[in-house]
Design a protein around this motif. Structure first.
Motif, PDB file in Angstrom:
ATOM      1  N   TRP A   1      -1.957  12.259  -1.286  1.00 50.54           N
ATOM      2  CA  TRP A   1      -2.894  11.186  -1.590  1.00 50.54           C
ATOM      3  C   TRP A   1      -4.341  11.668  -1.566  1.00 50.54           C
TER       4      TRP A   1
ATOM      5  N   ALA B   1      -2.397   0.129   6.555  1.00 49.28           N
ATOM      6  CA  ALA B   1      -1.376   0.049   5.503  1.00 49.28           C
ATOM      7  C   ALA B   1      -1.531  -1.202   4.647  1.00 49.28           C
TER       8      ALA B   1
ATOM      9  N   TRP C   1      -7.172   2.400   2.955  1.00 47.79           N
ATOM     10  CA  TRP C   1      -6.129   3.334   2.542  1.00 47.79           C
ATOM     11  C   TRP C   1      -6.644   4.772   2.621  1.00 47.79           C
TER      12      TRP C   1
ATOM     13  N   HIS D   1      -3.953  -2.135   3.188  1.00 45.02           N
ATOM     14  CA  HIS D   1      -4.832  -1.812   2.077  1.00 45.02           C
ATOM     15  C   HIS D   1      -4.152  -0.896   1.057  1.00 45.02           C
ATOM     16  N   ALA D   2      -2.840  -0.728   1.161  1.00 47.25           N
ATOM     17  CA  ALA D   2      -2.108   0.121   0.217  1.00 47.25           C
ATOM     18  C   ALA D   2      -2.324  -0.382  -1.214  1.00 47.25           C
TER      19      ALA D   2
ATOM     20  N   ASN E   1       3.630   1.985  -2.133  1.00 38.68           N
ATOM     21  CA  ASN E   1       2.780   2.759  -1.225  1.00 38.68           C
ATOM     22  C   ASN E   1       2.801   2.159   0.171  1.00 38.68           C
TER      23      ASN E   1
END
Length: 309
Positions: A175, A62, A124, A64-65, A70
């Protein structure tokens, strides 16, 4: 100290089977035999451990959102997973298992969850693919339990879990579709699918010819066999991957789905790469890998237990 099944379960096997044959749910210890109690403890432990270990696994990715909102969506999913784990552990507590030692004092290798979560999610793209693949596997398994379970408290609790897992799946699929619209991003999604798809095929356990489902099916711990669950997962996942243009090693064949690569196969967890050119391996070899756990097992369990210690 956790009480033994013999100390807690007052019914005989014949009494339990008569109870189930009459279409009645098992509501607590008073309706259980030692064998039923041991079985429901086992499946609840696997379910709760899987939900719990997904939290540090998803949190790792997460970070790397692409944007703060996000990240918030990912944290909401993590919060759901912890709540689902709490349901399983609370039910185990009602069945004579001490939750504190179970969660905070077990050795990392004693936790029971699919090997896939022992391989780190580092982007992500891998997180949303996990939502699309791993959460679909969890949804297939728990939906089957929800339909089939003879253990009333868990059956009712899973009505909530089912709805929340649908959100996780929608997050992943939305996504994946978005990223696949860009050729550069699609290549990264494909790279994630290349190692994660086959790991999720393993999620459902040994093939039917290698395992016995009699008690699990008779007692309603599950309604479908391992291979039937694997087929249900592919039926949900393969058409979606075809829709977004992601290649996976499976295709529709007759009434079901066929796997297009050596399976089971050797896996290099550090490189996140399947050694498919080596050909298939035995399930005994796979079980050695499962029992040895993967690279993140100790790290994830240590994170979960750190606050208590």
């Amino acid at each position: 100290m956790t009480l033994s099944a013999e100390e807690l379960a007052p019914r005989t096997e014949d009494e339990v089977r008569e109870h189930l044959a009459a279409g009645k749910l098992v509501e607590g210890l008073a309706h259980m035999s030692p064998e039923y109690l041991n079985g429901i403890r086992r499946i609840l432990t696997v379910s709760a451990d899987t939900e719990l270990i997904s939290a540090p696994a998803y949190l790792r990715a997460a970070q790397h959102a692409p944007a703060l909102n996000n990240f918030g969506s990912a944290v909401s999913i993590i919060q759901d997973e912890l709540a689902h784990a709490h349901i399983g552990y609370r039910l185990l507590g009602d069945l004579g298992v001490e939750m504190g030692p179970l969660i905070y004092e077990r050795e990392a290798g004693a936790f029971k969850y699919p090997y896939a979560f022992d391989v780190p999610l580092d982007s992500w793209h891998e997180l949303v693919m996990a939502n699309a693949l791993y959460d679909q596997a969890g949804f297939v398994l728990l939906s089957d339990v929800h339909r089939s379970s003879t253990f009333g408290p868990w059956k009712r609790a899973l009505a909530k879990v089912d709805k929340e897992e649908t959100f996780h799946l929608r997050h992943g699929r939305t996504w994946v579709k978005k990223l696949c619209a860009d050729p550069v991003e699609k290549a990264r999604v494909q790279a994630a699918a290349d190692w994660m798809f086959i790991l999720t095929l393993e999620w459902f356990g040994l093939p039917d010819e290698r395992t016995r489902h009699g008690i699990q099916l008779e007692y309603g711990f599950k309604g479908m066999s391992n291979d039937e669950l694997r087929q249900a997962w592919m039926a949900a996942v393969v058409p979606f991957m075809e829709e977004v243009g992601i290649d996976v090693p499976a295709h529709r064949e007759g009434e079901g789905y066929a796997i297009d690569c050596p399976f089971p196969a050797r896996f290099d967890a550090e490189a996140k790469r399947w050694l498919l050119d080596d050909g298939p391996i035995s399930w005994d070899d796979v079980m050695v890998r499962w029992k040895g756990r993967g690279p993140m097992n100790r790290d994830y369990v240590a994170r979960l237990q750190r606050g208590n210690r």
